[in-house]
Design a protein around this motif. Structure first.
Motif: not given
Length: 213
Positions: A34, A41-43, A54, A108-109, A144
């Motif tokens: 992340e 925010t890019h994932f 990605h 983090h998710m 995301e």
């Protein structure tokens, strides 16, 4: 300005390669990476060996078939024009190109999503299988959605949900209802003869927003 940006993307000299500042030992295959940006925010999904899959908007594949040019790091101009034209792809880049100089958060998710993550190899295999061109949607299919499907099996976006919630609070507020009714009355007073359907739509719009507030 648009033509200048397109010309610059096609013919500008490629950027110089930088030395990576990222410690690859921190990342495992299947990790969800992340990267906080200015407005979003890019994932991405880490595949191993300094490779990140990605989903990223990019207009360049629609303008040229030059794989060497397309394979270079996606700049902000390419990204923004890709968002506007809904052109994107799931591609694989190095950690350095993916992060674009920002700090990287790892998994983090996991603390946000109630669904437990899949096995790391399965996560990476899903990401690898989805490589290629996709139709981009800022709200309905973005980076995301891609990583959430790969890691948790659910194509959802918390960023989209938060954005839609904020818009709904503004649009469905009492102030918005008052303003809609006010502009409707002003239109009736100063617009001369108004058709009954226009009057009905004005009343219905104000009433609907009021009831939703």
């Amino acid at each position: 300005m648009f033509l200048f940006q397109v010309f610059n993307m096609l013919f500008a000299a490629p950027p110089k390669e930088e030395e990576s500042k990222y410690d690859l030992s921190l990342y495992k295959r299947g990790d969800l990476l992340e990267v906080p940006r200015t407005l979003f925010t890019h994932f991405g999904i880490y595949l191993g060996d300094d490779r990140v899959a990605h989903l990223i908007p990019d207009i360049l594949p629609a303008l040229t078939k030059n794989k060497a040019r397309i394979g270079q790091m996606v700049t902000n101009n390419r990204l923004i024009l890709g968002v506007v034209t809904k052109t994107a792809s799931v591609r694989v880049d190095s950690i350095l190109d993916f992060a674009y100089g920002s700090e990287i958060l790892i998994n983090h998710m996991d603390a946000v999503c109630k669904q437990p993550p899949l096995d790391g190899d399965e996560v990476a295999r899903r990401a690898e299988k989805l490589q290629g061109s996709v139709t981009y949607s800022l709200l309905w299919y973005n980076c995301e959605h891609f990583v959430m499907y790969c890691r948790y099996g659910m194509a959802i976006s918390y960023q989209t949900y938060q954005f839609c919630t904020a818009v709904r609070k503004v649009v469905c507020s009492r102030l918005c209802a008052y303003l809609t009714a006010l502009f409707g009355v002003l239109g009736l007073c100063y617009g001369g003869c108004v058709a009954p359907c226009t009057l009905l739509l004005t009343v219905l719009a104000s009433f609907t927003i009021w009831m939703a507030a």
